[in-house]
Design a protein around this motif. Structure first.
Motif, PDB file in Angstrom:
ATOM      1  N   SER A 132       5.731   6.204   8.086  1.00  0.00           N
ATOM      2  CA  SER A 132       4.728   5.774   9.067  1.00  0.00           C
ATOM      3  C   SER A 132       4.851   6.586  10.350  1.00  0.00           C
ATOM      4  O   SER A 132       3.832   6.982  10.941  1.00  0.00           O
ATOM      5  CB  SER A 132       4.883   4.286   9.375  1.00  0.00           C
ATOM      6  OG  SER A 132       4.605   3.524   8.228  1.00  0.00           O
ATOM      7  N   LEU A 176       9.731   3.434   4.679  1.00  0.00           N
ATOM      8  CA  LEU A 176       8.393   3.095   5.149  1.00  0.00           C
ATOM      9  C   LEU A 176       8.267   3.377   6.647  1.00  0.00           C
ATOM     10  O   LEU A 176       7.270   3.936   7.098  1.00  0.00           O
ATOM     11  CB  LEU A 176       8.076   1.635   4.846  1.00  0.00           C
ATOM     12  CG  LEU A 176       6.699   1.141   5.261  1.00  0.00           C
ATOM     13  CD1 LEU A 176       5.592   1.969   4.621  1.00  0.00           C
ATOM     14  CD2 LEU A 176       6.551  -0.322   4.884  1.00  0.00           C
ATOM     15  N   GLU A 212      -3.288   8.390  -2.044  1.00  0.00           N
ATOM     16  CA  GLU A 212      -3.148   9.721  -1.457  1.00  0.00           C
ATOM     17  C   GLU A 212      -2.603  10.683  -2.506  1.00  0.00           C
ATOM     18  O   GLU A 212      -1.766  10.321  -3.325  1.00  0.00           O
ATOM     19  CB  GLU A 212      -2.208   9.696  -0.251  1.00  0.00           C
ATOM     20  CG  GLU A 212      -2.727   8.885   0.909  1.00  0.00           C
ATOM     21  CD  GLU A 212      -3.932   9.521   1.582  1.00  0.00           C
ATOM     22  OE1 GLU A 212      -3.968  10.759   1.704  1.00  0.00           O
ATOM     23  OE2 GLU A 212      -4.838   8.776   1.985  1.00  0.00           O
ATOM     24  N   ARG A 269       4.666   7.696  -0.596  1.00  0.00           N
ATOM     25  CA  ARG A 269       3.251   8.031  -0.736  1.00  0.00           C
ATOM     26  C   ARG A 269       2.422   6.785  -0.426  1.00  0.00           C
ATOM     27  O   ARG A 269       2.719   5.698  -0.897  1.00  0.00           O
ATOM     28  CB  ARG A 269       3.004   8.481  -2.168  1.00  0.00           C
ATOM     29  CG  ARG A 269       1.623   8.967  -2.465  1.00  0.00           C
ATOM     30  CD  ARG A 269       1.492   9.337  -3.935  1.00  0.00           C
ATOM     31  NE  ARG A 269       2.497  10.267  -4.406  1.00  0.00           N
ATOM     32  CZ  ARG A 269       2.324  11.584  -4.514  1.00  0.00           C
ATOM     33  NH1 ARG A 269       1.179  12.122  -4.204  1.00  0.00           N
ATOM     34  NH2 ARG A 269       3.291  12.357  -4.958  1.00  0.00           N
ATOM     35  N   ARG A 270       1.379   6.980   0.366  1.00  0.00           N
ATOM     36  CA  ARG A 270       0.426   5.893   0.597  1.00  0.00           C
ATOM     37  C   ARG A 270      -0.442   5.805  -0.644  1.00  0.00           C
ATOM     38  O   ARG A 270      -0.879   6.832  -1.169  1.00  0.00           O
ATOM     39  CB  ARG A 270      -0.425   6.176   1.825  1.00  0.00           C
ATOM     40  CG  ARG A 270      -0.942   4.911   2.428  1.00  0.00           C
ATOM     41  CD  ARG A 270      -1.733   5.022   3.677  1.00  0.00           C
ATOM     42  NE  ARG A 270      -1.515   6.165   4.519  1.00  0.00           N
ATOM     43  CZ  ARG A 270      -2.023   6.298   5.727  1.00  0.00           C
ATOM     44  NH1 ARG A 270      -2.776   5.347   6.219  1.00  0.00           N
ATOM     45  NH2 ARG A 270      -1.805   7.358   6.442  1.00  0.00           N
ATOM     46  N   ASP A 271      -0.698   4.607  -1.136  1.00  0.00           N
ATOM     47  CA  ASP A 271      -1.490   4.429  -2.357  1.00  0.00           C
ATOM     48  C   ASP A 271      -2.836   5.146  -2.225  1.00  0.00           C
ATOM     49  O   ASP A 271      -3.504   5.035  -1.200  1.00  0.00           O
ATOM     50  CB  ASP A 271      -1.706   2.949  -2.652  1.00  0.00           C
ATOM     51  CG  ASP A 271      -0.423   2.250  -3.081  1.00  0.00           C
ATOM     52  OD1 ASP A 271       0.586   2.943  -3.322  1.00  0.00           O
ATOM     53  OD2 ASP A 271      -0.435   1.007  -3.184  1.00  0.00           O
ATOM     54  N   GLY A 292       0.787  -1.225   0.000  1.00  0.00           N
ATOM     55  CA  GLY A 292       0.000   0.000   0.000  1.00  0.00           C
ATOM     56  C   GLY A 292       0.820   1.277   0.000  1.00  0.00           C
ATOM     57  O   GLY A 292       0.277   2.368   0.182  1.00  0.00           O
ATOM     58  N   TRP A 293       2.111   1.174  -0.213  1.00  0.00           N
ATOM     59  CA  TRP A 293       3.003   2.325  -0.234  1.00  0.00           C
ATOM     60  C   TRP A 293       3.840   2.291  -1.500  1.00  0.00           C
ATOM     61  O   TRP A 293       4.125   1.226  -2.045  1.00  0.00           O
ATOM     62  CB  TRP A 293       3.956   2.298   0.961  1.00  0.00           C
ATOM     63  CG  TRP A 293       3.318   2.665   2.248  1.00  0.00           C
ATOM     64  CD1 TRP A 293       2.661   1.828   3.110  1.00  0.00           C
ATOM     65  CD2 TRP A 293       3.270   3.956   2.835  1.00  0.00           C
ATOM     66  NE1 TRP A 293       2.221   2.533   4.190  1.00  0.00           N
ATOM     67  CE2 TRP A 293       2.582   3.837   4.061  1.00  0.00           C
ATOM     68  CE3 TRP A 293       3.748   5.214   2.451  1.00  0.00           C
ATOM     69  CZ2 TRP A 293       2.359   4.917   4.897  1.00  0.00           C
ATOM     70  CZ3 TRP A 293       3.533   6.289   3.292  1.00  0.00           C
ATOM     71  CH2 TRP A 293       2.834   6.143   4.492  1.00  0.00           C
ATOM     72  N   ALA A 346       3.612  11.389   2.017  1.00  0.00           N
ATOM     73  CA  ALA A 346       3.734  11.450   3.474  1.00  0.00           C
ATOM     74  C   ALA A 346       5.139  11.884   3.870  1.00  0.00           C
ATOM     75  O   ALA A 346       5.342  12.435   4.946  1.00  0.00           O
ATOM     76  CB  ALA A 346       3.432  10.089   4.082  1.00  0.00           C
TER      77      ALA A 346
END
Length: 166
Positions: free
Chosen positions: A82, A78, A50, A46-48, A27-28, A54
């Motif tokens: 996070s 990651l 978005e 980037r988070r998928d 998911g990233w 991030a």
């Protein structure tokens, strides 16, 4: 005639892509990009789904080109991304939730204020909990209500009512 604005363009997810400048899984996605503010390179996480990354930070050079992404670099990025999101969430929660402990009468009370940032009806919920943790009262107040120990004590001592003008 009103034409709706187009939705922001979100880069395609790169799940499963693993090359020198893109890496995606769980998911990233990480992407090495040319740095806007300096000569060199940066990496964005980037988070998928978005629209904003991030995390954006400088990326290492290997000669004249950016160092390739790899599994260990992706894992480190990651963890950093996070952690950034966790700090943002904690900061947002701290802004929307206030809490004070006061003595009123013969008891100790926890009083909380939870701001509800509703677009049409912004407000806050003021709630008092007795020593056993049971909710004793809950009242809707203005979103800009200032929760202080004095305000909480006055509310409790007035049987959980505010007089006009409070």
């Amino acid at each position: 005639m009103i034409v709706p604005a187009p939705a922001p363009v979100v880069p395609e997810a790169v799940a499963g892509v693993r090359d020198a400048r893109q890496w995606g899984e769980d998911g990233w996605s990480a992407r090495v990009i040319k740095s806007d503010d300096a000569e060199g390179w940066a990496v964005e996480m980037r988070r998928d789904g978005e629209s904003e990354p991030a995390l954006v930070q400088p990326w290492r050079m290997a000669g004249d080109s950016p160092e390739p992404l790899g599994a260990s670099a992706f894992s480190a990025l990651l963890r950093q991304a996070s952690a950034v999101l966790q700090r943002q969430t904690a900061q947002r929660q701290a802004h929307l939730h206030k809490q004070v402990t006061v003595r009123a009468g013969d008891a100790q009370w926890e009083v909380t204020l939870d701001i509800v940032p509703d677009e049409y009806d912004p407000h806050a919920l003021l709630e008092a909990f007795d020593e056993s943790g049971e909710s004793a009262a809950r009242q809707k107040v203005a979103a800009d209500f200032r929760l202080t120990a004095a305000a909480a004590r006055a509310w409790i001592e007035s049987d959980f009512r505010f007089s006009e003008g409070d």
